[in-house]
Design an enzyme around this catalytic site. Structure first.
Site, PDB file in Angstrom:
ATOM      1  N   ASP A  13     -37.433 -27.800  -1.997  1.00  0.00           N
ATOM      2  CA  ASP A  13     -37.103 -28.307  -0.665  1.00  0.00           C
ATOM      3  C   ASP A  13     -37.508 -27.354   0.453  1.00  0.00           C
ATOM      4  O   ASP A  13     -36.852 -27.263   1.494  1.00  0.00           O
ATOM      5  CB  ASP A  13     -35.598 -28.640  -0.554  1.00  0.00           C
ATOM      6  N   LYS A  16     -42.555 -28.630   1.310  1.00  0.00           N
ATOM      7  CA  LYS A  16     -43.892 -28.803   0.712  1.00  0.00           C
ATOM      8  C   LYS A  16     -44.545 -30.092   1.210  1.00  0.00           C
ATOM      9  O   LYS A  16     -45.728 -30.117   1.534  1.00  0.00           O
ATOM     10  CB  LYS A  16     -43.784 -28.855  -0.823  1.00  0.00           C
ATOM     11  N   GLY A  40     -38.412 -34.645  -4.071  1.00  0.00           N
ATOM     12  CA  GLY A  40     -38.253 -35.480  -2.883  1.00  0.00           C
ATOM     13  C   GLY A  40     -38.987 -34.782  -1.764  1.00  0.00           C
ATOM     14  O   GLY A  40     -38.575 -33.723  -1.316  1.00  0.00           O
ATOM     15  N   HIS A  41     -40.116 -35.331  -1.366  1.00  0.00           N
ATOM     16  CA  HIS A  41     -40.963 -34.687  -0.358  1.00  0.00           C
ATOM     17  C   HIS A  41     -40.981 -35.569   0.892  1.00  0.00           C
ATOM     18  O   HIS A  41     -41.363 -36.731   0.834  1.00  0.00           O
ATOM     19  CB  HIS A  41     -42.380 -34.481  -0.916  1.00  0.00           C
ATOM     20  N   GLN A 224     -40.695 -28.890  -6.832  1.00  0.00           N
ATOM     21  CA  GLN A 224     -39.640 -27.875  -7.034  1.00  0.00           C
ATOM     22  C   GLN A 224     -40.085 -26.526  -6.459  1.00  0.00           C
ATOM     23  O   GLN A 224     -40.885 -26.507  -5.545  1.00  0.00           O
ATOM     24  CB  GLN A 224     -39.264 -27.760  -8.524  1.00  0.00           C
TER      25      GLN A 224
HETATM   26  P1  GDP Z   1     -39.962 -30.490  -0.121  1.00  0.00           P
HETATM   27  O1  GDP Z   1     -39.193 -30.985  -1.308  1.00  0.00           O
HETATM   28  O2  GDP Z   1     -40.385 -29.071  -0.286  1.00  0.00           O
HETATM   29  O3  GDP Z   1     -41.101 -31.377   0.262  1.00  0.00           O
HETATM   30  O4  GDP Z   1     -38.931 -30.501   1.090  1.00  0.00           O
HETATM   31  P2  GDP Z   1     -37.923 -31.705   1.489  1.00  0.00           P
HETATM   32  O5  GDP Z   1     -38.716 -32.781   2.135  1.00  0.00           O
HETATM   33  O6  GDP Z   1     -37.059 -32.068   0.342  1.00  0.00           O
HETATM   34  O7  GDP Z   1     -36.982 -30.950   2.505  1.00  0.00           O
HETATM   35  C1  GDP Z   1     -37.466 -30.370   3.659  1.00  0.00           C
HETATM   36  C2  GDP Z   1     -36.776 -31.012   4.864  1.00  0.00           C
HETATM   37  O8  GDP Z   1     -37.032 -30.250   6.012  1.00  0.00           O
HETATM   38  C3  GDP Z   1     -37.324 -32.405   5.187  1.00  0.00           C
HETATM   39  O9  GDP Z   1     -36.282 -33.173   5.719  1.00  0.00           O
HETATM   40  C4  GDP Z   1     -38.386 -32.145   6.243  1.00  0.00           C
HETATM   41  O10 GDP Z   1     -38.588 -33.245   7.111  1.00  0.00           O
HETATM   42  C5  GDP Z   1     -37.765 -30.998   6.993  1.00  0.00           C
HETATM   43  N1  GDP Z   1     -38.718 -30.034   7.572  1.00  0.00           N
HETATM   44  C6  GDP Z   1     -39.913 -29.618   7.094  1.00  0.00           C
HETATM   45  N2  GDP Z   1     -40.425 -28.651   7.896  1.00  0.00           N
HETATM   46  C7  GDP Z   1     -39.534 -28.458   8.881  1.00  0.00           C
HETATM   47  C8  GDP Z   1     -39.466 -27.569  10.007  1.00  0.00           C
HETATM   48  O11 GDP Z   1     -40.340 -26.743  10.232  1.00  0.00           O
HETATM   49  N3  GDP Z   1     -38.360 -27.663  10.802  1.00  0.00           N
HETATM   50  C9  GDP Z   1     -37.352 -28.534  10.561  1.00  0.00           C
HETATM   51  N4  GDP Z   1     -36.319 -28.551  11.391  1.00  0.00           N
HETATM   52  N5  GDP Z   1     -37.375 -29.384   9.518  1.00  0.00           N
HETATM   53  C10 GDP Z   1     -38.452 -29.336   8.687  1.00  0.00           C
HETATM   54  P1  IMO Z   2     -38.566 -30.768  -4.587  1.00  0.00           P
HETATM   55  O1  IMO Z   2     -39.948 -31.038  -5.140  1.00  0.00           O
HETATM   56  C1  IMO Z   2     -34.660 -28.965  -5.183  1.00  0.00           C
HETATM   57  C2  IMO Z   2     -33.059 -28.991  -9.249  1.00  0.00           C
HETATM   58  C3  IMO Z   2     -31.840 -29.842  -9.512  1.00  0.00           C
HETATM   59  C4  IMO Z   2     -31.174 -29.012 -10.602  1.00  0.00           C
HETATM   60  C5  IMO Z   2     -32.348 -28.494 -11.412  1.00  0.00           C
HETATM   61  C6  IMO Z   2     -32.673 -29.313 -12.655  1.00  0.00           C
HETATM   62  O2  IMO Z   2     -38.068 -31.804  -3.671  1.00  0.00           O
HETATM   63  O3  IMO Z   2     -38.510 -29.384  -4.040  1.00  0.00           O
HETATM   64  P2  IMO Z   2     -33.832 -31.689 -13.007  1.00  0.00           P
HETATM   65  O4  IMO Z   2     -33.411 -33.045 -12.550  1.00  0.00           O
HETATM   66  O5  IMO Z   2     -35.177 -31.271 -12.555  1.00  0.00           O
HETATM   67  O6  IMO Z   2     -33.657 -31.496 -14.489  1.00  0.00           O
HETATM   68  O7  IMO Z   2     -32.753 -30.690 -12.315  1.00  0.00           O
HETATM   69  O8  IMO Z   2     -33.465 -28.531 -10.527  1.00  0.00           O
HETATM   70  N1  IMO Z   2     -34.204 -29.702  -8.653  1.00  0.00           N
HETATM   71  C7  IMO Z   2     -34.581 -29.574  -7.378  1.00  0.00           C
HETATM   72  N2  IMO Z   2     -34.017 -28.897  -6.356  1.00  0.00           N
HETATM   73  N3  IMO Z   2     -35.810 -29.630  -4.982  1.00  0.00           N
HETATM   74  C8  IMO Z   2     -36.407 -30.290  -6.002  1.00  0.00           C
HETATM   75  O9  IMO Z   2     -37.620 -30.867  -5.888  1.00  0.00           O
HETATM   76  C9  IMO Z   2     -35.762 -30.328  -7.253  1.00  0.00           C
HETATM   77  N4  IMO Z   2     -36.056 -30.895  -8.434  1.00  0.00           N
HETATM   78  C10 IMO Z   2     -35.104 -30.491  -9.293  1.00  0.00           C
HETATM   79  O10 IMO Z   2     -31.046 -29.967  -8.373  1.00  0.00           O
HETATM   80  O11 IMO Z   2     -30.537 -27.905 -10.023  1.00  0.00           O
HETATM   81 MG    MG Z   3     -37.410 -31.921  -1.763  1.00  0.00          MG
END
Ligand code: GDP
Ligand code: IMO
Ligand code: MG
Length: 431
Positions: A13, A16, A40-41, A224
């Site tokens: 999170d 990415k 979840g991206h 991840q």
């Molecule tokens: P990922 O799993 O690495 O793709 O990240 P996620 O999408 O799960 O979580 C990142 C969250 O931060 C999302 O809600 C993005 O929209 C938000 N986000 C990404 N870059 C920025 C930033 O520079 N500033 C803020 N405030 N939010 C951001």
């Molecule tokens: P993105 O790509 C954050 C965490 C779960 C748990 C552990 C194992 O959005 O960054 P799993 O279901 O993979 O067997 O769970 O890994 N986890 C993540 N945490 N971002 C993710 O993906 C994750 N994918 C798995 O919360 O701790």
């Molecule tokens: Mg994510």
């Protein structure tokens, strides 16, 4: 132009999705190489928010090829649902712009069920998984009994392959007091969707070779983060795949020399979803404030993310293990309203200072962070697109991370929106 791998450098999170979407303007092909719909991206493009799980973050752009590599575990129903959701938002997904590796492993309903049973049992520590069946599916892959995409093409073969798999699963289920898997029903359920999946199926390794020969630019998108890597992360509180940059090669079928630049996505503070050690966690109002400002709720499970100060020790470790060429620092704007900021620069363990996270889980829980204090900038950075416009104190914070980790900062993200990004070094340019 060169090929780039993007990986998470913390516990996932990091942002990415936003960075891959932003960079994919300059790429021809975007390939996922590990993980599954536990990812979840999030992308925000022209006020529309897209939440991608299995599909690469390049899918929302026109004239790009998206690839799901052999290293990904695919729940076919979840994939079809995701395609449907995106089509509702006007994204066209056909066999012309999506390729799925014919040798990718499938997640079946029994995997999801087993994941849930293990999470719910009172007998062992909970991992806090996403309950999507990721772990059990990877176990079957390594156990040589998994069903793979191309198995859907031949009913006889599928039936034989399932016998191998069910022999294993039914014995586990018996010991758990669960009913046997209804093989006939499973085959029928798979038959209903197989053509919808098979139409995307192809030898991805061959496609990648073709793209390389045509000098196309490939962006490999990790899921991840390094601390969730099954070897290098906070085991057993990890996911079940290798999340390091090296996985881009094994997870798509190309040599490691295909990749010229490794971009580590790094959040300006630290978060984690699920259980496990987290040395800089803030279980107080400061942690809550970071969570509120950063909207730190899981994209997949909507769980509250645990929040803490930036841990430079861990990010440096990630940079070394993944061979990170440059850092994309995200969510710096979330720290705008903090008078004091802290960065962890070492740990205390049994009275001694250590400068890395040891592998033993008991030590990982025991380490106490040693902090360096920074003045907060108390100014708005949201939406800034140029380095020169950042407050001096924010620059100092960023430069410290660069110097401590010994890696250049390639870009800085200042909001969820695609365009709110400061570019310092183009990863695609041959250096
Ligand atoms: P990922 O799993 O690495 O793709 O990240 P996620 O999408 O799960 O979580 C990142 C969250 O931060 C999302 O809600 C993005 O929209 C938000 N986000 C990404 N870059 C920025 C930033 O520079 N500033 C803020 N405030 N939010 C951001
Ligand atoms: P993105 O790509 C954050 C965490 C779960 C748990 C552990 C194992 O959005 O960054 P799993 O279901 O993979 O067997 O769970 O890994 N986890 C993540 N945490 N971002 C993710 O993906 C994750 N994918 C798995 O919360 O701790
Ligand atoms: Mg994510």
């Amino acid at each position: 132009m060169s090929n780039v791998t993007v990986i998470g450098s913390q516990w996932g999170d990091e942002g990415k999705g936003k960075i891959v979407d932003w960079l994919s303007e300059k790429a021809d092909v975007i390939a996922r190489f590990q993980g599954g719909h536990n990812a979840g991206h999030t992308l925000v493009v022209n006020q529309v928010t897209y939440k991608l799980k299995l599909l690469p973050s390049g899918i929302v752009r026109k004239n790009k090829i998206s690839i799901i590599g052999n290293g990904v575990v695919i729940d076919p129903w979840a994939l079809l649902d995701e395609i449907k959701q995106l089509e509702k938002l006007g994204i066209k997904i056909t066999e012309k712009n999506l390729y799925i590796a014919e040798n990718a492993t499938l997640i079946l309903p029994m995997h999801k069920e087993l994941d849930g049973i293990r999470e719910d049992t009172k007998n062992t520590d909970k991992i806090g998984t996403t309950r999507r069946g990721i772990g059990p599916a990877y176990e079957d892959k390594v156990g040589r009994r998994a069903i793979r995409v191309m198995d859907l093409a031949n009913k006889n073969n599928l039936s034989k392959r399932l016998d191998m798999m069910l022999f294993h699963h039914n014995s586990i289920r018996k010991s758990l007091g669960k009913s046997k898997i209804n093989k006939k029903r499973l085959i029928n359920d798979l038959a209903k969707i197989s053509s919808k999946i098979l139409k995307y199926s192809t030898p991805v390794w061959k496609k990648i070779e073709e793209f390389k020969n045509k000098k196309k630019t490939i962006l490999f998108e990790g899921a991840q983060g390094l601390l969730l890597d099954v070897d290098h992360g906070t085991y057993p509180f990890v996911t079940s795949s290798n999340t390091v940059a090296g996985s881009a090669s094994t997870g798509t079928g190309c040599g490691p020399n295909t990749i010229n630049y490794i971009l580590g996505i790094v959040k300006a503070y630290t978060t984690r979803v699920g259980e496990g050690p987290f040395p800089t966690e803030l279980k107080n109002e400061i942690g809550n404030k970071i969570g509120r400002k950063g909207k730190e709720f899981g994209t997949v499970t909507n769980r509250k993310r645990r929040c803490g100060w930036f841990d430079a020790v861990l990010v440096k470790q990630s940079c070394i293990i993944s061979g990170i060429s440059g850092i994309a620092l995200t969510k710096i704007d979330v720290l705008d309203q903090f008078k004091d900021l802290y960065i962890c620069v070492g740990y205390k363990l049994n009275g001694k200072r250590v400068n890395y996270l040891p592998s033993a889980l008991s030590d990982q829980f025991k380490v106490k962070p040693i902090y360096k204090r920074f003045d907060g900038w108390l100014e708005n950075t949201q939406g800034i697109k140029k380095w020169k416009d950042l407050p001096v104190k924010a620059k100092k914070y960023v430069n410290f991370i660069r110097d401590y980790c010994g890696v250049k900062v390639s870009s800085i993200s200042t909001s969820p929106k695609r365009e709110d990004t400061i570019l310092l070094e183009n990863p695609f340019k041959k250096n």
